[in-house]
Design a protein around this motif. Structure first.
Motif, PDB file in Angstrom:
ATOM      1  N   MET A   1       9.257  52.317  -2.308  1.00  0.00           N
ATOM      2  CA  MET A   1       9.311  52.058  -3.778  1.00  0.00           C
ATOM      3  C   MET A   1       7.788  51.428  -3.792  1.00  0.00           C
ATOM      4  SD  MET A   1      11.990  50.518  -6.102  1.00  0.00           S
ATOM      5  CE  MET A   1      12.584  48.811  -5.203  1.00  0.00           C
ATOM      6  N   ALA A   2       7.173  51.666  -4.804  1.00  0.00           N
ATOM      7  CA  ALA A   2       5.755  51.221  -5.098  1.00  0.00           C
ATOM      8  C   ALA A   2       5.945  49.730  -6.093  1.00  0.00           C
ATOM      9  CB  ALA A   2       5.052  52.189  -6.111  1.00  0.00           C
ATOM     10  N   VAL A   3       5.183  48.886  -5.469  1.00  0.00           N
ATOM     11  CA  VAL A   3       5.009  47.768  -6.168  1.00  0.00           C
ATOM     12  C   VAL A   3       4.376  47.598  -7.242  1.00  0.00           C
ATOM     13  CG1 VAL A   3       4.389  45.114  -5.737  1.00  0.00           C
ATOM     14  CG2 VAL A   3       5.354  46.544  -4.087  1.00  0.00           C
ATOM     15  N   SER A   4       4.755  46.987  -8.328  1.00  0.00           N
ATOM     16  CA  SER A   4       4.141  47.118  -9.696  1.00  0.00           C
ATOM     17  C   SER A   4       3.519  45.740 -10.020  1.00  0.00           C
ATOM     18  CB  SER A   4       4.924  47.749 -10.881  1.00  0.00           C
ATOM     19  OG  SER A   4       6.144  46.666 -10.880  1.00  0.00           O
ATOM     20  N   ALA A   5       3.018  45.644 -11.068  1.00  0.00           N
ATOM     21  CA  ALA A   5       2.271  44.176 -11.225  1.00  0.00           C
ATOM     22  C   ALA A   5       3.416  43.198 -11.616  1.00  0.00           C
ATOM     23  CB  ALA A   5       1.324  44.272 -12.686  1.00  0.00           C
ATOM     24  N   LEU A   6       4.594  43.647 -12.315  1.00  0.00           N
ATOM     25  CA  LEU A   6       5.662  42.839 -12.689  1.00  0.00           C
ATOM     26  C   LEU A   6       6.719  43.630 -12.226  1.00  0.00           C
ATOM     27  CD1 LEU A   6       4.841  42.158 -16.517  1.00  0.00           C
ATOM     28  CD2 LEU A   6       4.746  40.639 -14.714  1.00  0.00           C
ATOM     29  N   SER A   8      11.073  43.709 -12.450  1.00  0.00           N
ATOM     30  CA  SER A   8      12.119  43.214 -13.061  1.00  0.00           C
ATOM     31  C   SER A   8      13.461  42.865 -12.274  1.00  0.00           C
ATOM     32  CB  SER A   8      12.286  44.166 -14.363  1.00  0.00           C
ATOM     33  OG  SER A   8      13.014  45.399 -13.551  1.00  0.00           O
ATOM     34  N   PRO A   9      14.495  42.257 -12.832  1.00  0.00           N
ATOM     35  CA  PRO A   9      15.559  42.075 -12.088  1.00  0.00           C
ATOM     36  C   PRO A   9      16.148  43.593 -11.750  1.00  0.00           C
ATOM     37  CG  PRO A   9      15.793  40.533 -13.828  1.00  0.00           C
ATOM     38  CD  PRO A   9      14.330  41.421 -14.171  1.00  0.00           C
ATOM     39  N   ASN A  10      15.900  44.546 -12.540  1.00  0.00           N
ATOM     40  CA  ASN A  10      16.548  45.824 -12.164  1.00  0.00           C
ATOM     41  C   ASN A  10      15.780  46.114 -10.997  1.00  0.00           C
ATOM     42  OD1 ASN A  10      18.326  48.045 -12.864  1.00  0.00           O
ATOM     43  ND2 ASN A  10      16.483  49.048 -13.426  1.00  0.00           N
ATOM     44  N   ASN A  11      14.250  46.023 -10.750  1.00  0.00           N
ATOM     45  CA  ASN A  11      13.748  46.454  -9.863  1.00  0.00           C
ATOM     46  C   ASN A  11      13.974  45.959  -8.584  1.00  0.00           C
ATOM     47  OD1 ASN A  11      10.955  46.500 -11.815  1.00  0.00           O
ATOM     48  ND2 ASN A  11      11.675  48.364 -11.370  1.00  0.00           N
ATOM     49  N   THR A  12      14.547  44.890  -8.550  1.00  0.00           N
ATOM     50  CA  THR A  12      14.962  43.825  -7.529  1.00  0.00           C
ATOM     51  C   THR A  12      16.182  44.387  -7.070  1.00  0.00           C
ATOM     52  OG1 THR A  12      13.787  41.998  -8.269  1.00  0.00           O
ATOM     53  CG2 THR A  12      15.281  41.661  -6.659  1.00  0.00           C
ATOM     54  N   LYS A  13      16.894  44.748  -8.004  1.00  0.00           N
ATOM     55  CA  LYS A  13      18.220  45.075  -7.666  1.00  0.00           C
ATOM     56  C   LYS A  13      18.140  46.778  -6.901  1.00  0.00           C
ATOM     57  CE  LYS A  13      21.329  46.775 -10.517  1.00  0.00           C
ATOM     58  NZ  LYS A  13      22.283  46.865 -11.897  1.00  0.00           N
ATOM     59  N   GLN A  14      17.528  47.518  -7.327  1.00  0.00           N
ATOM     60  CA  GLN A  14      17.139  48.624  -6.706  1.00  0.00           C
ATOM     61  C   GLN A  14      16.646  48.646  -5.424  1.00  0.00           C
ATOM     62  OE1 GLN A  14      14.576  50.966  -9.763  1.00  0.00           O
ATOM     63  NE2 GLN A  14      16.256  51.199 -11.143  1.00  0.00           N
ATOM     64  N   GLY A  15      15.929  47.598  -5.173  1.00  0.00           N
ATOM     65  CA  GLY A  15      15.249  47.201  -3.879  1.00  0.00           C
ATOM     66  C   GLY A  15      16.550  46.878  -2.976  1.00  0.00           C
ATOM     67  N   LEU A  50      13.578  38.593 -20.037  1.00  0.00           N
ATOM     68  CA  LEU A  50      13.794  39.649 -18.817  1.00  0.00           C
ATOM     69  C   LEU A  50      13.401  39.268 -17.639  1.00  0.00           C
ATOM     70  CD1 LEU A  50      11.873  42.594 -20.984  1.00  0.00           C
ATOM     71  CD2 LEU A  50      14.559  42.046 -20.970  1.00  0.00           C
ATOM     72  N   PHE A  51      12.892  38.071 -17.313  1.00  0.00           N
ATOM     73  CA  PHE A  51      12.565  37.411 -16.131  1.00  0.00           C
ATOM     74  C   PHE A  51      11.867  38.231 -15.043  1.00  0.00           C
ATOM     75  CE2 PHE A  51      16.354  35.224 -17.706  1.00  0.00           C
ATOM     76  CZ  PHE A  51      16.112  33.792 -17.859  1.00  0.00           C
ATOM     77  N   PRO A  52      10.701  38.688 -15.442  1.00  0.00           N
ATOM     78  CA  PRO A  52       9.782  39.499 -14.767  1.00  0.00           C
ATOM     79  C   PRO A  52       9.244  38.506 -13.497  1.00  0.00           C
ATOM     80  CG  PRO A  52       8.720  39.054 -16.514  1.00  0.00           C
ATOM     81  CD  PRO A  52       9.925  38.557 -16.816  1.00  0.00           C
ATOM     82  N   ILE A  53       8.864  38.934 -12.575  1.00  0.00           N
ATOM     83  CA  ILE A  53       8.140  38.258 -11.322  1.00  0.00           C
ATOM     84  C   ILE A  53       6.692  39.047 -11.282  1.00  0.00           C
ATOM     85  CG2 ILE A  53       7.886  37.937  -8.910  1.00  0.00           C
ATOM     86  CD1 ILE A  53      11.081  38.239  -8.833  1.00  0.00           C
ATOM     87  N   GLU A  54       5.815  38.301 -11.477  1.00  0.00           N
ATOM     88  CA  GLU A  54       4.086  38.722 -11.392  1.00  0.00           C
ATOM     89  C   GLU A  54       3.920  38.684  -9.906  1.00  0.00           C
ATOM     90  OE1 GLU A  54       0.350  37.924 -13.709  1.00  0.00           O
ATOM     91  OE2 GLU A  54       1.816  37.464 -14.498  1.00  0.00           O
TER      92      GLU A  54
END
Length: 169
Positions: A1-6, A8-15, A50-54
């Motif tokens: 999974m590619a790391v994006s600039a931000l 999201s909780p959904n990206n984290t969950k998918q990880g 949306l609690f994004p992580i930078e």
């Protein structure tokens, strides 16, 4: 999974799902991580529900009561990594048992740093849960891979290969 600039909780969950965690654990972990890190990694930026992580600022999420393996600028400190094993690995030279892990967490606690205690406990117990071997040992190489980021790619690959092997016609 590619790391994006931000992230999201959904990206984290998918990880978390990609490395083999169940839906419940992945959901709870993603909420805990993104709520805890979003404000710290986005200093001066407006609040986002949306609690994004930078990702480029993830080093700013460093908390108290941690192992000190990363310094305040996000650099790996080899001496602190080795200290884990010289101080706490009593049963096996290059691995930690669950009890040794708890001893390390207690030793790293800073006074009245309840958030740091919870964060350290959650991080290390998750790593132990996911990566202990059949004898209940968390090995040096596994911990090192968690710190250099290669562990998560390896876990994802192992899970995908196991899934493919199970679904061979």
């Amino acid at each position: 999974m590619a790391v994006s600039a931000l992230t999201s909780p959904n990206n984290t969950k998918q990880g978390f799902r990609a490395i083999g965690c169940g839906m419940f654990l992945s959901t709870i972990a993603s909420i805990f991580i993104n709520v805890g890190l979003s404000g710290k990694t986005r200093p001066g930026k407006y609040f986002s529900p949306l609690f994004p992580i930078e990702v480029k600022n993830v080093h700013m999420g460093k908390h108290g009561s941690d192992s000190g393996i990363y310094d305040s600028e996000g650099r790996f400190v080899p001496e602190k990594f080795e200290e884990i094993f010289t101080k706490h690995a009593r049963t096996h030279h290059g691995a930690l048992t669950s009890d040794e892990l708890m001893t390390m967490l207690r030793a790293n606690r800073e006074s009245n740093d309840f958030k740091g205690w919870v964060a350290s406990f959650a991080e290390w117990k998750m790593l132990y849960y996911l990566c202990k071997d059949m004898h209940g040992l968390l090995h040096r190489e596994t911990i090192k891979a968690a710190y250099d980021g290669t562990l998560f790619h390896r876990l994802e690959k192992e899970r995908r290969l196991a899934f493919e092997a199970k679904n061979v016609i």
